[in-house]
Structure formats: structure tokens, C-alpha cells
Enzyme design. Structure first.
Site, mmCIF file in Angstrom:
data_model
loop_
_atom_site.group_PDB
_atom_site.id
_atom_site.type_symbol
_atom_site.label_atom_id
_atom_site.label_comp_id
_atom_site.label_asym_id
_atom_site.label_seq_id
_atom_site.Cartn_x
_atom_site.Cartn_y
_atom_site.Cartn_z
ATOM 1 N N PHE A 125 18.014 52.255 40.878
ATOM 2 C CA PHE A 125 17.485 50.887 40.866
ATOM 3 C C PHE A 125 18.479 50.045 41.665
ATOM 4 O O PHE A 125 19.624 49.876 41.244
ATOM 5 C CB PHE A 125 17.434 50.436 39.405
ATOM 6 C CG PHE A 125 16.984 49.037 39.121
ATOM 7 C CD1 PHE A 125 15.630 48.713 39.081
ATOM 8 C CD2 PHE A 125 17.917 48.041 38.832
ATOM 9 C CE1 PHE A 125 15.217 47.428 38.746
ATOM 10 C CE2 PHE A 125 17.507 46.751 38.503
ATOM 11 C CZ PHE A 125 16.150 46.453 38.469
ATOM 12 N N GLN A 337 42.077 51.389 16.534
ATOM 13 C CA GLN A 337 43.151 50.971 15.629
ATOM 14 C C GLN A 337 43.284 51.959 14.468
ATOM 15 O O GLN A 337 44.382 52.375 14.127
ATOM 16 C CB GLN A 337 42.832 49.554 15.113
ATOM 17 C CG GLN A 337 44.042 48.757 14.717
ATOM 18 C CD GLN A 337 44.941 48.443 15.916
ATOM 19 O OE1 GLN A 337 44.470 48.403 17.053
ATOM 20 N NE2 GLN A 337 46.214 48.253 15.655
ATOM 21 N N GLU A 364 23.110 45.146 33.960
ATOM 22 C CA GLU A 364 21.792 44.645 33.502
ATOM 23 C C GLU A 364 21.919 43.264 32.858
ATOM 24 O O GLU A 364 21.246 42.962 31.873
ATOM 25 C CB GLU A 364 21.121 45.658 32.569
ATOM 26 C CG GLU A 364 20.676 46.887 33.330
ATOM 27 C CD GLU A 364 19.877 47.865 32.510
ATOM 28 O OE1 GLU A 364 18.966 47.411 31.789
ATOM 29 O OE2 GLU A 364 20.150 49.073 32.617
ATOM 30 N N SER A 367 27.175 39.626 29.473
ATOM 31 C CA SER A 367 26.969 38.991 28.160
ATOM 32 C C SER A 367 26.681 37.493 28.280
ATOM 33 O O SER A 367 25.772 36.970 27.618
ATOM 34 C CB SER A 367 28.201 39.218 27.280
ATOM 35 O OG SER A 367 28.279 40.578 26.939
HETATM 36 C C1 LIG Z 1 28.905 50.622 35.778
HETATM 37 C C2 LIG Z 1 27.941 49.698 36.469
HETATM 38 C C3 LIG Z 1 26.682 50.167 36.810
HETATM 39 C C4 LIG Z 1 25.784 49.339 37.494
HETATM 40 N N1 LIG Z 1 24.566 49.833 37.880
HETATM 41 C C5 LIG Z 1 23.738 49.041 38.618
HETATM 42 C C6 LIG Z 1 22.502 49.566 39.139
HETATM 43 O O1 LIG Z 1 22.149 50.731 38.900
HETATM 44 N N2 LIG Z 1 21.724 48.764 39.908
HETATM 45 C C7 LIG Z 1 22.077 47.494 40.200
HETATM 46 O O2 LIG Z 1 21.322 46.822 40.896
HETATM 47 N N3 LIG Z 1 23.233 46.961 39.733
HETATM 48 C C8 LIG Z 1 24.076 47.705 38.953
HETATM 49 N N4 LIG Z 1 25.258 47.190 38.487
HETATM 50 C C9 LIG Z 1 25.630 45.833 38.856
HETATM 51 C C10 LIG Z 1 25.596 44.882 37.678
HETATM 52 O O3 LIG Z 1 24.288 44.613 37.290
HETATM 53 C C11 LIG Z 1 26.404 43.638 38.082
HETATM 54 O O4 LIG Z 1 27.769 44.046 38.163
HETATM 55 C C12 LIG Z 1 26.231 42.517 37.082
HETATM 56 O O5 LIG Z 1 24.948 41.966 37.159
HETATM 57 C C13 LIG Z 1 27.268 41.401 37.325
HETATM 58 O O6 LIG Z 1 27.261 41.015 38.669
HETATM 59 P P1 LIG Z 1 28.658 40.899 39.459
HETATM 60 O O7 LIG Z 1 29.412 42.153 39.273
HETATM 61 O O8 LIG Z 1 28.324 40.482 40.839
HETATM 62 O O9 LIG Z 1 29.460 39.760 38.712
HETATM 63 P P2 LIG Z 1 29.234 38.185 38.850
HETATM 64 O O10 LIG Z 1 27.822 37.875 39.096
HETATM 65 O O11 LIG Z 1 30.246 37.662 39.798
HETATM 66 O O12 LIG Z 1 29.567 37.701 37.371
HETATM 67 C C14 LIG Z 1 30.920 37.792 36.863
HETATM 68 C C15 LIG Z 1 30.995 37.024 35.567
HETATM 69 O O13 LIG Z 1 30.651 35.660 35.763
HETATM 70 C C16 LIG Z 1 30.119 35.129 34.568
HETATM 71 N N5 LIG Z 1 28.789 34.595 34.831
HETATM 72 C C17 LIG Z 1 27.905 34.982 35.753
HETATM 73 N N6 LIG Z 1 26.798 34.240 35.700
HETATM 74 C C18 LIG Z 1 26.965 33.350 34.689
HETATM 75 C C19 LIG Z 1 26.183 32.323 34.132
HETATM 76 N N7 LIG Z 1 24.961 32.051 34.600
HETATM 77 N N8 LIG Z 1 26.702 31.610 33.105
HETATM 78 C C20 LIG Z 1 27.937 31.884 32.619
HETATM 79 N N9 LIG Z 1 28.722 32.853 33.121
HETATM 80 C C21 LIG Z 1 28.254 33.575 34.126
HETATM 81 C C22 LIG Z 1 30.029 36.293 33.550
HETATM 82 O O14 LIG Z 1 31.182 36.305 32.746
HETATM 83 C C23 LIG Z 1 30.027 37.497 34.479
HETATM 84 O O15 LIG Z 1 30.476 38.664 33.820
HETATM 85 C C24 LIG Z 1 26.152 48.009 37.797
HETATM 86 C C25 LIG Z 1 27.435 47.543 37.424
HETATM 87 C C26 LIG Z 1 28.308 48.372 36.781
HETATM 88 C C27 LIG Z 1 29.680 47.831 36.408
#
Ligand SMILES: Cc1cc2nc3c(=O)[nH]c(=O)nc-3n(C[C@H](O)[C@H](O)[C@H](O)COP(=O)(O)OP(=O)(O)OC[C@H]3O[C@@H](n4cnc5c(N)ncnc54)[C@H](O)[C@@H]3O)c2cc1C
Length: 382
Positions: A125, A337, A364, A367
Site C-alpha cells: 500500500f 520492568q 496508519e 497517535s
Molecule cells: C514501520 C512503518 C511502516 C509503514 N508502512 C507504510 C506503508 O506500508 N504504506 C504507507 O503508505 N506508509 C507507511 N508508513 C508511513 C507512515 O504511515 C507514516 O510514517 C506516518 O503516517 C507518519 O508520517 P511521517 O513519518 O511523515 O511523520 P509526520 O507526518 O512528519 O508526523 C510526525 C509527527 O507529527 C505529529 N503530527 C502530525 N500530524 C499532526 C496533527 N495533525 N496534529 C498533531 N500532531 C501531528 C505526530 O506526533 C506525528 O507522529 C510506515 C511507517 C512505518 C514507521
């Protein structure tokens, strides 16, 4: 022995209880597998899960009009996660990777599902991009219409099964409108010319993950899933179904951590008596059990609501994912722990659970993004 009392809850039918028992005994015989070569392990898990019929619930049966059974998906993930995080991952990605095809695919596109359900094709995906993970409607990837084809160019990152998948569901901007309303979804076979693995990504708990580069990848217009401009809605409705299953996987990890902690508390002698006699240890175990039951209620409430025919379960799914993953993190931390030095010893089950759980609070929808989703639902509904 894991607590099975929840299986008596009215959320389940007898076929769910039966599945949970049978899958548990399959897991006890077949899992865990060695994770030294994650690609090989993942491929082998998909093959074995498919061969033994466990992947069937991950996508719709082309000869059967019934929708996906979300309780089965959740019970499967919970059970697999209790034994092996990579087995849960292999199962989960067959579902997430084909969700859009199950829900919006044409008869021709759905032919892929026979293969993903029997474990002869691996699905992925591809939504996230380097600049847009949480802010996914802001994606850069373009799909340009050219006659009876689309040409996809741009990057996707953090793609689970990236590098080993046979098919990718890819979201790209087609420009019908700005933002979320100008995105479409495409089914792209891995062998399509121009689709490249730009980088393999290593994470805390190893899984096959990659950054993908789409160098003018040309697909026929029949690769479009749903209608032009529907991609964001498609992605969100797939996530609606699969987010509770992330909560279920977290539940599986938490249950395993709890079971190991109860065993340890009974077996380990401290100050001349079993550790379980210490009231503060009992307090931790009580908190862990409470978190697990509360998380299970939210996960299976979301799954049951969807299975009862709700069109969307956005609020229930977000609550289940947020609560179950956050609480599993706390439960596993308490387990570390209670295990003392063993809890952080490389290769110990508790150490591996500590690494496995973390990413579930990010992918997905992180939090805090779930909190935003819940707030919108409750404020909108006031
Ligand atoms: C192990 C793993 C597997 C994954 N697999 C897939 C996959 O199969 N397909 C795919 O498409 N993606 C995948 N992802 C991507 C994943 O969905 C994204 O990493 C995730 O959506 C966060 O996006 P980002 O890493 O760009 O962080 P950012 O968008 O930069 O967000 C970082 C932090 O900012 C804060 N934040 C963001 N938005 C808000 C808000 N609106 N309000 C308050 N705080 C906020 C949160 O604390 C968040 O954790 C995967 C990620 C990991 C780590």
C-alpha cells in the site's frame, strides 16, 4: 496460557471462536520464524500462511459477495502477533495492500486477489511520501493522463513490503481539484517499467520496507481504482477497516508481554517468596490486565460495528487504534520492568516486543493524528 475469556463476548460468532483456536494451534507449531533475512522470512511466511488458508480473510472472495469480516482480521492479527511480529506483518500487509482492490476493484483487478489470498503474490500500500506522511492530502506524486494511459512520477516512502511486493496500490495526484479531491488510486504491478526501489529502510523491528521511485511509470487507464479524484476517499475507507486491526496487533503484543510477566512473577523468587506475592508487582499486573481488557473492548467494538454494516467507523477505528497501541506500549514497558535485566536482553521475547510495538503508534496515522480524527468526529457530532 493466554486469556481466552474475551472470546465469550457477544462481539463474536462461533466461527470466530473456532478460527481463534485453530490459528492459535497453527502458530504454536509454526512460529516464530528466524528474522535474520527479513525478506526471505516474510516471503516464506506469506507462502505458508497462504498455503494453509490463513490469508483468505485478507481480501474478498471473487465468487462470494460477502464483505471482509473485520473481527476475523482482528482475531487473526491478535493471534499472530502473540507469536511473531513478522507473521502479523505478513498477514496484515496482504489485507492493507489489497483493501482498495477488495472494496473498489473491477472484476479484472480482483483477479489479483486469488493470488494474494493463497499467498502466491505479495501486496503493498503506497500512500506516504517524504513530504507527506500525516499530511497525506498534500502529496506530490503525479499521475498524468496520456491517451488511454496514466504516467506516474514521484516518490513513495516507508512502503511495507517495498522491494518484495508483486503489486502496489499507489496513490497519486491527478488534479481534478486541489488537495484531497485531486488524488486517484492505481493498481501497479511491481514489474512495471520505471518502478524502482530507491532505498531499503531499516527500522527498530526489522520488516521489509522501502522508498520507491516512480520514473515515468506508465499504466493503462484500467489500472485506475474507483474513479479519478476518489483516491483520498479510497485510502481513508481502507484505513477505516484496517486501523482496528493495528489495535488488534498491539493487543496481541500486549497479551504476550502480560503472559510472560505473569509466568515470571510466579516463577521468580524475590526476598524469599514468589515475586507475585509483592503487592506492587500485583498492582502492575492488575494495571496491565485492565489496559488489555479495555483495549480489547475498543478493538472488537470497532470491528463488530463495521461487520454489522456501518458504512464508516472512523471514530471507533481511531479510538481502537489510539488506545490499544498506546496502552500496549505501557503494558510492554511494565513487562520490561518486571523482567529486570532480562527485559532488555537482546533476543529475549520482551525485548523484541518492546521494539515491535513502537511503530504501531506511528503508521496508519500517528497517535496524535488519531486524536485529531476523534476530536473532529465528536465536535462535528455535537
Ligand atoms: C514501520 C512503518 C511502516 C509503514 N508502512 C507504510 C506503508 O506500508 N504504506 C504507507 O503508505 N506508509 C507507511 N508508513 C508511513 C507512515 O504511515 C507514516 O510514517 C506516518 O503516517 C507518519 O508520517 P511521517 O513519518 O511523515 O511523520 P509526520 O507526518 O512528519 O508526523 C510526525 C509527527 O507529527 C505529529 N503530527 C502530525 N500530524 C499532526 C496533527 N495533525 N496534529 C498533531 N500532531 C501531528 C505526530 O506526533 C506525528 O507522529 C510506515 C511507517 C512505518 C514507521
Amino acid at each position: 496460557m493466554a486469556d481466552r475469556s474475551f472470546l465469550a463476548w457477544p462481539f463474536f460468532d462461533d466461527h470466530h471462536r473456532d478460527l481463534a483456536e485453530k490459528l492459535d494451534s497453527w502458530c504454536a507449531t509454526n512460529l516464530p520464524v528466524a528474522h535474520d533475512d527479513v525478506d526471505a522470512a516474510c516471503r516464506s511466511l506469506v507462502t505458508r500462511l497462504g498455503r494453509d488458508g490463513w490469508l483468505k480473510p485478507t481480501a474478498v472472495d471473487t465468487d462470494d459477495p460477502r464483505p471482509l469480516d473485520v473481527r476475523t482480521l482482528c482475531l487473526s492479527r491478535e493471534t499472530l502477533a502473540r507469536y511473531d511480529g513478522l507473521a502479523d506483518f505478513a498477514f496484515a500487509m496482504q489485507g492493507l495492500g489489497t483493501g482498495a482492490v477488495s472494496f473498489f476493484g473491477t472484476a479484472e483487478q480482483r483477479l489479483w486477489l486469488t493470488k494474494t489470498r493463497d499467498g502466491t503474490a505479495i501486496a503493498a500500500f503506497a500512500l506516504s511520501e517524504p513530504r507527506s506522511g500525516s499530511d497525506v492530502a498534500n502529496m506530490d506524486m503525479i499521475a498524468r493522463r496520456d491517451g488511454d494511459t496514466y504516467v506516474l512520477s514521484g516518490e513513495k516512502t516507508w512502503i511495507s513490503n517495498g522491494g518484495i511486493a508483486d503489486l502496489y496500490v499507489v496513490f497519486a495526484r491527478t488534479g481534478e481539484a486541489p488537495g484531497a479531491k485531486g488524488i486517484s488510486a492505481f493498481l501497479v504491478p511491481a514489474a512495471t517499467k520505471g518502478l524502482q526501489v530507491a532505498e531499503r529502510l531499516e527500522v527498530l523491528a526489522p520488516h521489509p520496507l522501502a522508498r520507491l521511485f516512480f520514473d515515468d511509470v506508465r499504466v493503462p487507464s484500467s489500472a485506475l481504482l474507483g474513479k479519478p479524484g476518489e483516491g483520498f476517499r479510497i485510502a481513508m475507507s481502507v484505513l477505516d477497516v484496517f486501523r482496528p486491526t493495528v489495535g488488534a496487533a498491539a493487543l496481541g503484543f500486549a497479551r504476550r508481554a502480560f503472559d510472560e510477566s505473569v509466568k515470571r512473577a510466579a516463577a521468580r523468587q524475590l526476598f524469599g517468596a514468589p515475586m507475585a506475592d509483592l503487592q506492587m508487582v500485583q498492582g502492575h499486573l492488575a494495571d496491565m490486565a485492565l489496559s488489555i481488557d479495555a483495549a480489547a473492548l475498543l478493538v472488537y467494538r470497532a470491528a463488530w460495528t463495521k461487520d454489522m454494516g456501518a458504512a464508516r467507523v472512523t471514530r471507533e477505528a481511531a479510538m481502537a487504534k489510539l488506545f490499544a497501541t498506546d496502552k500496549a506500549q505501557e503494558v510492554i514497558d511494565q513487562a520490561v520492568q518486571l523482567h529486570g535485566g532480562d527485559g532488555v536482553r537482546r533476543g529475549h521475547i520482551i525485548e523484541s516486543l518492546y521494539r515491535e510495538i513502537r511503530a504501531l503508534r506511528i503508521y496508519e496515522g500517528a497517535s496524535d493524528v488519531q486524536r485529531v480524527v476523534i476530536a473532529k468526529q465528536v465536535i462535528g457530532g455535537a
